[in-house]
Design a protein around this motif. Sequence first.
Motif, mmCIF file in Angstrom:
data_model
loop_
_atom_site.group_PDB
_atom_site.id
_atom_site.type_symbol
_atom_site.label_atom_id
_atom_site.label_comp_id
_atom_site.label_asym_id
_atom_site.label_seq_id
_atom_site.Cartn_x
_atom_site.Cartn_y
_atom_site.Cartn_z
ATOM 1 N N TYR A 113 41.327 28.735 45.806
ATOM 2 C CA TYR A 113 40.146 28.860 46.808
ATOM 3 C C TYR A 113 39.074 29.987 46.699
ATOM 4 O O TYR A 113 38.817 30.591 47.684
ATOM 5 C CB TYR A 113 40.973 29.051 48.215
ATOM 6 C CG TYR A 113 42.222 28.232 48.416
ATOM 7 C CD1 TYR A 113 41.653 26.768 48.558
ATOM 8 C CD2 TYR A 113 43.325 28.626 48.299
ATOM 9 C CE1 TYR A 113 42.857 25.836 48.730
ATOM 10 C CE2 TYR A 113 44.367 27.799 48.656
ATOM 11 C CZ TYR A 113 44.044 26.251 49.201
ATOM 12 O OH TYR A 113 45.224 25.328 49.244
ATOM 13 N N ARG A 114 38.537 29.935 45.565
ATOM 14 C CA ARG A 114 37.641 30.881 45.254
ATOM 15 C C ARG A 114 36.372 30.979 46.412
ATOM 16 O O ARG A 114 35.798 31.904 46.607
ATOM 17 C CB ARG A 114 37.079 31.141 43.765
ATOM 18 C CG ARG A 114 37.997 31.441 42.787
ATOM 19 C CD ARG A 114 37.630 31.690 41.475
ATOM 20 N NE ARG A 114 38.572 32.084 40.578
ATOM 21 C CZ ARG A 114 38.220 32.546 39.229
ATOM 22 N NH1 ARG A 114 37.136 32.177 38.870
ATOM 23 N NH2 ARG A 114 39.112 33.018 38.270
ATOM 24 N N GLY A 115 35.987 30.042 46.419
ATOM 25 C CA GLY A 115 34.894 29.841 47.421
ATOM 26 C C GLY A 115 35.203 29.780 48.724
ATOM 27 O O GLY A 115 34.127 29.904 49.737
ATOM 28 N N SER A 116 36.250 30.164 49.114
ATOM 29 C CA SER A 116 36.749 30.302 50.669
ATOM 30 C C SER A 116 36.169 31.600 51.296
ATOM 31 O O SER A 116 36.156 32.746 50.647
ATOM 32 C CB SER A 116 38.218 30.195 50.807
ATOM 33 O OG SER A 116 38.774 30.531 52.252
ATOM 34 N N ALA A 117 35.965 31.361 52.455
ATOM 35 C CA ALA A 117 35.773 32.792 53.366
ATOM 36 C C ALA A 117 36.762 33.671 53.175
ATOM 37 O O ALA A 117 36.846 34.804 53.735
ATOM 38 C CB ALA A 117 35.184 32.232 54.718
ATOM 39 N N ALA A 168 39.595 36.449 34.188
ATOM 40 C CA ALA A 168 40.213 37.437 34.954
ATOM 41 C C ALA A 168 40.909 36.546 36.217
ATOM 42 O O ALA A 168 40.288 35.895 36.826
ATOM 43 C CB ALA A 168 39.428 38.515 35.262
ATOM 44 N N LEU A 169 41.829 37.117 36.919
ATOM 45 C CA LEU A 169 42.356 36.765 38.004
ATOM 46 C C LEU A 169 41.475 37.394 39.129
ATOM 47 O O LEU A 169 41.162 38.423 39.193
ATOM 48 C CB LEU A 169 43.979 37.398 38.435
ATOM 49 C CG LEU A 169 44.641 36.935 39.584
ATOM 50 C CD1 LEU A 169 45.120 35.414 39.536
ATOM 51 C CD2 LEU A 169 45.726 37.693 39.809
ATOM 52 N N ARG A 170 41.257 36.394 40.136
ATOM 53 C CA ARG A 170 40.219 36.739 41.044
ATOM 54 C C ARG A 170 40.860 36.139 42.650
ATOM 55 O O ARG A 170 41.759 35.433 42.678
ATOM 56 C CB ARG A 170 38.804 35.956 41.187
ATOM 57 C CG ARG A 170 38.118 36.406 39.731
ATOM 58 C CD ARG A 170 36.785 35.477 39.492
ATOM 59 N NE ARG A 170 36.290 35.821 38.161
ATOM 60 C CZ ARG A 170 35.316 36.661 38.183
ATOM 61 N NH1 ARG A 170 34.903 37.603 39.163
ATOM 62 N NH2 ARG A 170 34.757 36.819 36.873
ATOM 63 N N ALA A 171 40.149 36.852 43.617
ATOM 64 C CA ALA A 171 40.724 36.352 44.912
ATOM 65 C C ALA A 171 40.336 35.100 44.965
ATOM 66 O O ALA A 171 39.377 34.495 44.711
ATOM 67 C CB ALA A 171 39.900 37.467 45.865
ATOM 68 N N GLY A 172 41.354 34.166 45.881
ATOM 69 C CA GLY A 172 41.291 32.983 45.814
ATOM 70 C C GLY A 172 42.308 32.330 44.857
ATOM 71 O O GLY A 172 42.440 31.004 45.134
ATOM 72 N N ASP A 173 42.559 32.871 43.588
ATOM 73 C CA ASP A 173 43.400 32.206 42.647
ATOM 74 C C ASP A 173 44.826 32.053 43.175
ATOM 75 O O ASP A 173 45.112 33.156 43.841
ATOM 76 C CB ASP A 173 43.164 33.027 41.373
ATOM 77 C CG ASP A 173 41.539 32.738 40.622
ATOM 78 O OD1 ASP A 173 40.957 32.047 41.169
ATOM 79 O OD2 ASP A 173 41.536 33.534 39.457
ATOM 80 N N ARG A 174 45.494 31.137 42.543
ATOM 81 C CA ARG A 174 47.119 31.431 42.637
ATOM 82 C C ARG A 174 47.581 32.623 42.175
ATOM 83 O O ARG A 174 47.352 33.206 40.967
ATOM 84 C CB ARG A 174 47.749 30.150 41.783
ATOM 85 C CG ARG A 174 49.151 30.292 41.715
ATOM 86 C CD ARG A 174 49.605 29.187 40.599
ATOM 87 N NE ARG A 174 50.964 29.287 40.167
ATOM 88 C CZ ARG A 174 51.096 30.191 39.133
ATOM 89 N NH1 ARG A 174 50.056 30.750 38.464
ATOM 90 N NH2 ARG A 174 52.434 30.354 38.700
ATOM 91 N N ALA A 175 48.477 33.389 42.990
ATOM 92 C CA ALA A 175 49.243 34.640 42.358
ATOM 93 C C ALA A 175 50.125 34.149 41.311
ATOM 94 O O ALA A 175 51.077 33.519 41.635
ATOM 95 C CB ALA A 175 49.731 35.332 43.560
ATOM 96 N N PRO A 176 50.265 34.830 40.035
ATOM 97 C CA PRO A 176 50.974 34.371 39.234
ATOM 98 C C PRO A 176 52.197 34.796 39.337
ATOM 99 O O PRO A 176 52.573 35.913 40.007
ATOM 100 C CB PRO A 176 50.390 34.870 37.581
ATOM 101 C CG PRO A 176 48.849 34.982 38.012
ATOM 102 C CD PRO A 176 49.033 35.465 39.495
#
Length: 503
Positions: free
Chosen positions: A393-397, A410-418
Motif C-alpha cells: 500500500y505504498r500509495g496509501s494515505a 529498500a523496504l518502505r512504508a506501505g510494504d509488507r513487514a518481512p
Amino acid sequence: MDAVVDTPAVPAETDVLIVGAGPTGLALALDLARHGVRALVVERSATLFPGSRGKGIQPRTQEVFDDFGVLDALRAGGGTYPVGMVWKDGQRQGEHRMFDEVEATEAEPYAGFALMVTQWRTQEILHARLAELGGGVAFGRELVGLVQDADGVTASFASGAPVRARYAVAADGGRSAVRRALGIGMTGEPVDPAPALVADIRVTGLDRDNWHFFPPTDAVGASEGGGQGGGQGLRGGFLGICPLPHTEDFQLTAGFADPSAEPDLSLDGIRKLVATRTHLSADDVTEVRWASEFRPRAAMADRFRDGRIFLAGDAAHVHSPAGGQGLNTSVQDAYNLAWKLAAVLRGSAPAALLDSYGEERMPIAAQMLGLSTGIHRGEVRRGAATQQLGLGYRGSALAVETRTDLPEGALRAGDRAPDGSRAGIRLFDAFRGPHWTLLTVGTDTEAPDLPGIRTVRFPAYEAYGTGVFLVRPDGYVGWAGESSESGGSARGLAEYAARVGAL
C-alpha cells in the motif's frame, strides 16, 4: 464434512453485522473478535458451504492465518499441490508443473508453498477459531432488508427479529444481495463466454499422487501455459481431476467450448462427462458430493463502501478460479478492514480512517483480477505474483515514509513487514495479535513509550535496513523513519499513531 448448525442467540444490537459465512465473513468476524469488537455473522443457509471450491491458500494468506492461530490446523487438514499428469488415450504423457518454483527465505518463510485445503475445511477451521473467541454464526437468517441512517444500520430477515448494528459488511458472494440492494454496479468482462463446471466426486481408477489433466486432443503437448490445468485453462473441453488431501474426494473441473452448453450436474451427467473426456468408465465415478456451474468472469464493484456498509470478498470482486486468487484476495480484504473498524468503534480513530479501506483494497483487487484472467487464458504462469507477498500500500494515505534517498529495493512504508529471527526474537511472533508493533532495527534510537503499542528492538537485518518501523495489525509498515522524530512534529511517529488509532 460434518454439518455445522450451531446457531447462537441473535442479539438485537451489535457493533458489526456481517452478511455471509464464507471465508471472508468468518475471517472478518474472527479478526474483529481478536480486537474485542462485537460482530454477528448471519448466513441464509442452514450450514457452512459444503464444497471444495477455493482450495488454494497462498503464502501471504498463510501469514494471515498464522496470525489468526489457525495455520497449524490448516496444514494438518491440507497438503501440498500434487504434480500434474497429462493423459491422452489412457496413457500418461508426462508431468506438468503447475507453479514456477519460488524459494522460501527468512523474510518470506511460506514462499513457494501453496497450501491445498478444501474450502469447506478452511471454513470449519475458521468457524471453530471464531467460536473459541466467543463468536458464532446465525444460520438460516436470510437478509431481506438493510436500511442505514446517520448512526447505524438496521437489518431485517425473512424470519426472526431485526438486528441493529453500527456498521455492516456484505460478504455474501458474487451475487451479493446487499450490493444489489445498495445499487452498486459491477464493472468487468467475461473471462470465457462458455460455462465451466466444478464438482467434488468419488472416483476409482486414478491415483492420488497426481492432479490428472485431460486436455482436448489438439492441446496435449502444449500445456505449458498457466491456466487451471495448463494452457487451455477451463476452456474448450479441458477436464481435470485433483485429489483433495485428507479426504476420499477428488475435485473435478471442466470447461465447455459451446457458450450455449448447459452442464449436467447430476451423477449421470458427470459420469457421462468423465467417460467422454477420459479413459475412465462412467461407473468409475461412484458419487457426486457437490457440484456447481459457473461462467468465468472478472468484475469489480464500482465502490467498496456505501456509508456504513462495506463490500468484501466476492461481493466486491469476482475472479476466475484459475490461479487461486479469489479466496486469498477476500481474506486480505477482511484483514485490512477489521483493525480499521475496531479503531473507529473504540473511538481511537476518526471515521475517516474507514475511507482507506477502498483506497487500499480496490487497486489490489483490480491487479489480482487481471492476474487471474491472464492465468485462465494461458497468458501467465503461476509464479511469485500469485503468492501475494509483493502486494502493498505504498500509495496509501496511511503509508508515511519520512526517510529520503533510500536505495532501490529498500523496504518502505506501505510494504509488507518481512519475517526474520535475530537474538532469540522472531518478528512474526512479535507481530502476532491485534496490536501495532514499533520495531527499531539496527539503531540505538530510543523508541518512545506509546501506550498499547508493542516495542521490539531488533539487530541490523538486511530485509529492513536500519530505522524505525511502525507495523500495522495487518502486517504492513505504516510509518517508517530513521528515528521516532523523523519528518518533524507534523509527520512524527506519535502524531501518526494517534491519527490511525494505534494509541
